[in-house]
Motif scaffolding. Structure first.
Motif, PDB file in Angstrom:
ATOM      1  N   THR A 110       0.302  -0.784  -0.574  1.00  0.00           N
ATOM      2  CA  THR A 110       0.346  -0.305   0.163  1.00  0.00           C
ATOM      3  C   THR A 110       1.167   0.777  -0.156  1.00  0.00           C
ATOM      4  OG1 THR A 110       0.141   0.105   2.820  1.00  0.00           O
ATOM      5  CG2 THR A 110      -1.980  -1.010   1.067  1.00  0.00           C
ATOM      6  N   GLU A 111       1.647   1.323   0.659  1.00  0.00           N
ATOM      7  CA  GLU A 111       3.024   2.584   1.036  1.00  0.00           C
ATOM      8  C   GLU A 111       3.581   2.813  -0.717  1.00  0.00           C
ATOM      9  OE1 GLU A 111       4.464   5.955   2.646  1.00  0.00           O
ATOM     10  OE2 GLU A 111       2.446   4.724   3.442  1.00  0.00           O
ATOM     11  N   LEU A 112       3.947   1.850  -0.770  1.00  0.00           N
ATOM     12  CA  LEU A 112       4.391   1.834  -2.562  1.00  0.00           C
ATOM     13  C   LEU A 112       3.999   2.333  -3.377  1.00  0.00           C
ATOM     14  CD1 LEU A 112       6.366  -1.466  -2.799  1.00  0.00           C
ATOM     15  CD2 LEU A 112       7.616   0.687  -2.528  1.00  0.00           C
ATOM     16  N   ILE A 113       2.087   1.851  -3.190  1.00  0.00           N
ATOM     17  CA  ILE A 113       1.321   1.933  -4.299  1.00  0.00           C
ATOM     18  C   ILE A 113       0.743   3.793  -4.068  1.00  0.00           C
ATOM     19  CG2 ILE A 113      -0.864   1.792  -5.112  1.00  0.00           C
ATOM     20  CD1 ILE A 113      -1.110  -0.909  -4.349  1.00  0.00           C
ATOM     21  N   ARG A 114       0.653   3.995  -3.152  1.00  0.00           N
ATOM     22  CA  ARG A 114       0.531   5.223  -2.274  1.00  0.00           C
ATOM     23  C   ARG A 114       1.812   5.840  -2.887  1.00  0.00           C
ATOM     24  NH1 ARG A 114      -2.047   3.997   3.341  1.00  0.00           N
ATOM     25  NH2 ARG A 114      -3.612   4.462   2.948  1.00  0.00           N
ATOM     26  N   LYS A 115       3.156   6.160  -3.463  1.00  0.00           N
ATOM     27  CA  LYS A 115       4.426   6.476  -3.570  1.00  0.00           C
ATOM     28  C   LYS A 115       4.428   6.911  -4.823  1.00  0.00           C
ATOM     29  CE  LYS A 115       7.648   6.480   0.037  1.00  0.00           C
ATOM     30  NZ  LYS A 115       8.305   6.081   0.210  1.00  0.00           N
ATOM     31  N   PRO A 173       1.556   5.662  -8.111  1.00  0.00           N
ATOM     32  CA  PRO A 173       0.876   4.621  -8.407  1.00  0.00           C
ATOM     33  C   PRO A 173       0.584   4.430  -9.285  1.00  0.00           C
ATOM     34  CG  PRO A 173       0.252   7.522  -8.097  1.00  0.00           C
ATOM     35  CD  PRO A 173       1.903   6.878  -7.323  1.00  0.00           C
ATOM     36  N   LEU A 174       1.338   5.094 -10.714  1.00  0.00           N
ATOM     37  CA  LEU A 174       1.599   4.900 -11.957  1.00  0.00           C
ATOM     38  C   LEU A 174       2.431   3.979 -12.432  1.00  0.00           C
ATOM     39  CD1 LEU A 174       1.808   8.726 -13.093  1.00  0.00           C
ATOM     40  CD2 LEU A 174      -0.296   6.783 -13.402  1.00  0.00           C
ATOM     41  N   GLN A 175       3.318   3.964 -11.693  1.00  0.00           N
ATOM     42  CA  GLN A 175       4.581   3.045 -11.570  1.00  0.00           C
ATOM     43  C   GLN A 175       4.040   1.441 -12.227  1.00  0.00           C
ATOM     44  OE1 GLN A 175       5.011   6.018 -10.190  1.00  0.00           O
ATOM     45  NE2 GLN A 175       7.355   6.760 -11.063  1.00  0.00           N
ATOM     46  N   THR A 176       3.178   1.415 -10.518  1.00  0.00           N
ATOM     47  CA  THR A 176       2.739   0.023  -9.985  1.00  0.00           C
ATOM     48  C   THR A 176       1.042   0.177 -11.325  1.00  0.00           C
ATOM     49  OG1 THR A 176       1.453   1.623  -8.158  1.00  0.00           O
ATOM     50  CG2 THR A 176       3.112   0.399  -7.593  1.00  0.00           C
ATOM     51  N   THR A 177       1.089   0.934 -10.954  1.00  0.00           N
ATOM     52  CA  THR A 177      -0.498   0.176 -12.101  1.00  0.00           C
ATOM     53  C   THR A 177       0.643   0.155 -13.574  1.00  0.00           C
ATOM     54  OG1 THR A 177      -1.488   1.858 -11.681  1.00  0.00           O
ATOM     55  CG2 THR A 177      -2.065   1.378 -13.626  1.00  0.00           C
ATOM     56  N   GLY A 178       1.502   0.910 -13.947  1.00  0.00           N
ATOM     57  CA  GLY A 178       2.404  -0.192 -14.952  1.00  0.00           C
ATOM     58  C   GLY A 178       2.501  -1.185 -15.001  1.00  0.00           C
ATOM     59  N   LYS A 236      -7.923   5.049 -10.549  1.00  0.00           N
ATOM     60  CA  LYS A 236      -9.030   6.102 -10.449  1.00  0.00           C
ATOM     61  C   LYS A 236      -8.862   6.270  -9.088  1.00  0.00           C
ATOM     62  CE  LYS A 236     -13.728   5.235  -9.843  1.00  0.00           C
ATOM     63  NZ  LYS A 236     -14.489   5.105  -8.942  1.00  0.00           N
ATOM     64  N   HIS A 237      -8.200   5.518  -7.867  1.00  0.00           N
ATOM     65  CA  HIS A 237      -8.480   6.301  -6.927  1.00  0.00           C
ATOM     66  C   HIS A 237      -7.376   7.083  -6.863  1.00  0.00           C
ATOM     67  CE1 HIS A 237      -8.046   6.316  -2.623  1.00  0.00           C
ATOM     68  NE2 HIS A 237      -6.661   6.342  -2.469  1.00  0.00           N
ATOM     69  N   TYR A 238      -6.498   7.546  -7.497  1.00  0.00           N
ATOM     70  CA  TYR A 238      -5.134   8.310  -7.589  1.00  0.00           C
ATOM     71  C   TYR A 238      -5.392   8.915  -8.219  1.00  0.00           C
ATOM     72  CZ  TYR A 238      -0.734  10.563  -9.156  1.00  0.00           C
ATOM     73  OH  TYR A 238       0.124  11.398  -9.634  1.00  0.00           O
ATOM     74  N   LEU A 239      -6.143   8.989  -9.174  1.00  0.00           N
ATOM     75  CA  LEU A 239      -7.351  10.425  -9.857  1.00  0.00           C
ATOM     76  C   LEU A 239      -7.929  10.630  -9.535  1.00  0.00           C
ATOM     77  CD1 LEU A 239      -7.104   8.854 -14.073  1.00  0.00           C
ATOM     78  CD2 LEU A 239      -5.386  10.243 -13.024  1.00  0.00           C
ATOM     79  N   ASP A 240      -8.904  10.004  -8.855  1.00  0.00           N
ATOM     80  CA  ASP A 240     -10.026  10.651  -8.104  1.00  0.00           C
ATOM     81  C   ASP A 240      -8.971  11.626  -6.633  1.00  0.00           C
ATOM     82  OD1 ASP A 240     -11.854   9.875  -9.601  1.00  0.00           O
ATOM     83  OD2 ASP A 240     -12.218   8.246  -7.861  1.00  0.00           O
ATOM     84  N   SER A 241      -8.026  11.106  -6.331  1.00  0.00           N
ATOM     85  CA  SER A 241      -7.358  12.243  -5.108  1.00  0.00           C
ATOM     86  C   SER A 241      -6.720  13.425  -5.532  1.00  0.00           C
ATOM     87  CB  SER A 241      -6.567  11.264  -4.050  1.00  0.00           C
ATOM     88  OG  SER A 241      -5.398  11.339  -5.250  1.00  0.00           O
ATOM     89  N   LYS A 242      -6.242  13.372  -6.512  1.00  0.00           N
ATOM     90  CA  LYS A 242      -5.626  14.383  -7.058  1.00  0.00           C
ATOM     91  C   LYS A 242      -7.114  15.382  -7.733  1.00  0.00           C
ATOM     92  CE  LYS A 242      -1.560  13.266  -7.207  1.00  0.00           C
ATOM     93  NZ  LYS A 242      -0.637  14.006  -6.321  1.00  0.00           N
ATOM     94  N   LYS A 284      -9.806  15.324  -6.453  1.00  0.00           N
ATOM     95  CA  LYS A 284     -10.086  16.490  -5.341  1.00  0.00           C
ATOM     96  C   LYS A 284      -9.492  16.449  -3.541  1.00  0.00           C
ATOM     97  CE  LYS A 284     -14.714  13.745  -6.479  1.00  0.00           C
ATOM     98  NZ  LYS A 284     -15.790  12.580  -6.396  1.00  0.00           N
ATOM     99  N   PRO A 285      -8.790  16.986  -4.178  1.00  0.00           N
ATOM    100  CA  PRO A 285      -7.609  17.209  -3.045  1.00  0.00           C
ATOM    101  C   PRO A 285      -7.697  17.688  -1.550  1.00  0.00           C
ATOM    102  CG  PRO A 285      -7.491  19.317  -4.069  1.00  0.00           C
ATOM    103  CD  PRO A 285      -8.639  18.739  -4.900  1.00  0.00           C
ATOM    104  N   GLY A 286      -9.798  17.700  -1.409  1.00  0.00           N
ATOM    105  CA  GLY A 286     -10.294  18.076   0.092  1.00  0.00           C
ATOM    106  C   GLY A 286      -9.855  16.294   0.928  1.00  0.00           C
ATOM    107  N   LYS A 287     -10.436  15.417   0.022  1.00  0.00           N
ATOM    108  CA  LYS A 287     -10.760  14.236  -0.237  1.00  0.00           C
ATOM    109  C   LYS A 287      -9.495  13.509  -0.036  1.00  0.00           C
ATOM    110  CE  LYS A 287     -13.335   9.727  -1.740  1.00  0.00           C
ATOM    111  NZ  LYS A 287     -13.981   9.704  -2.909  1.00  0.00           N
ATOM    112  N   ASP A 288      -9.273  12.794   0.797  1.00  0.00           N
ATOM    113  CA  ASP A 288      -8.237  12.162   1.290  1.00  0.00           C
ATOM    114  C   ASP A 288      -8.395  10.949   2.047  1.00  0.00           C
ATOM    115  OD1 ASP A 288      -5.435  11.533   1.748  1.00  0.00           O
ATOM    116  OD2 ASP A 288      -5.859  12.482   3.716  1.00  0.00           O
ATOM    117  N   THR A 289      -8.299   9.763   1.271  1.00  0.00           N
ATOM    118  CA  THR A 289      -8.781   8.143   1.941  1.00  0.00           C
ATOM    119  C   THR A 289      -8.207   7.426   1.874  1.00  0.00           C
ATOM    120  OG1 THR A 289     -11.137   9.266   1.082  1.00  0.00           O
ATOM    121  CG2 THR A 289     -10.704   6.620   1.649  1.00  0.00           C
TER     122      THR A 289
END
Length: 134
Positions: free
Chosen positions: A47-52, A54-59, A121-127, A129-134
């Motif tokens: 989860t930490e690697l995906i947070r740091k 996201p695009l690389q892990t998706t790829g 999708k989660h990464y793009l949603d967080s980018k 909507k910066p107020g939402k931090d889930t």
């Protein structure tokens, strides 16, 4: 006689000090090793690697799905040249093993695709909507 006992007491005291020092160092090393282990686990958690990254892990998951699909397709679609099949079995009918491998491969590909897209999708949603931090 007392003079001989005095150096012996000093040596015993020194040995006792060294043993205490060794035990203290051992405790410190164990504590540091435990702390390092926790930090390493936190740093390398999926989860930490995906947070740091996201695009690389998706790829990477998409590439893994692509290559595993190619490998599974190569195994399933090409018959083995070493085994001689009886004439009664038709060439169009896949073996049970190949069917099972194909089903597992398809499930793995679908799961990895779903996982990759949900993380994207989660990464793009967080980018967006910066107020939402889930």
């Amino acid at each position: 006689m007392e003079k001989k006992a005095e150096p012996l007491k000093n040596i015993e005291a020194r040995i006792h000090e060294l043993e205490n020092s060794i035990h203290e160092r051992e405790r410190q090393l164990k504590e540091r090793a435990g702390q390092f282990k926790k930090e390493l686990q936190a740093e390398l958690s999926p989860t930490e690697l995906i947070r740091k990254y996201p695009l690389q892990t998706t790829g990477a998951s998409l590439l893994f799905g692509f290559f595993s699909g190619k490998i599974i397709r190569a195994i399933v679609s090409h018959p083995s040249h070493a085994s001689a099949e009886p004439a009664a079995q038709s060439k169009n009918e896949p073996s049970e093993l190949k069917s099972a491998v194909a089903s597992i491969g398809i499930d793995v590909l679908r799961s990895s695709k779903d996982l990759a897209f949900s993380y994207l999708k989660h990464y793009l949603d967080s980018k967006m909507k910066p107020g939402k931090d889930t």
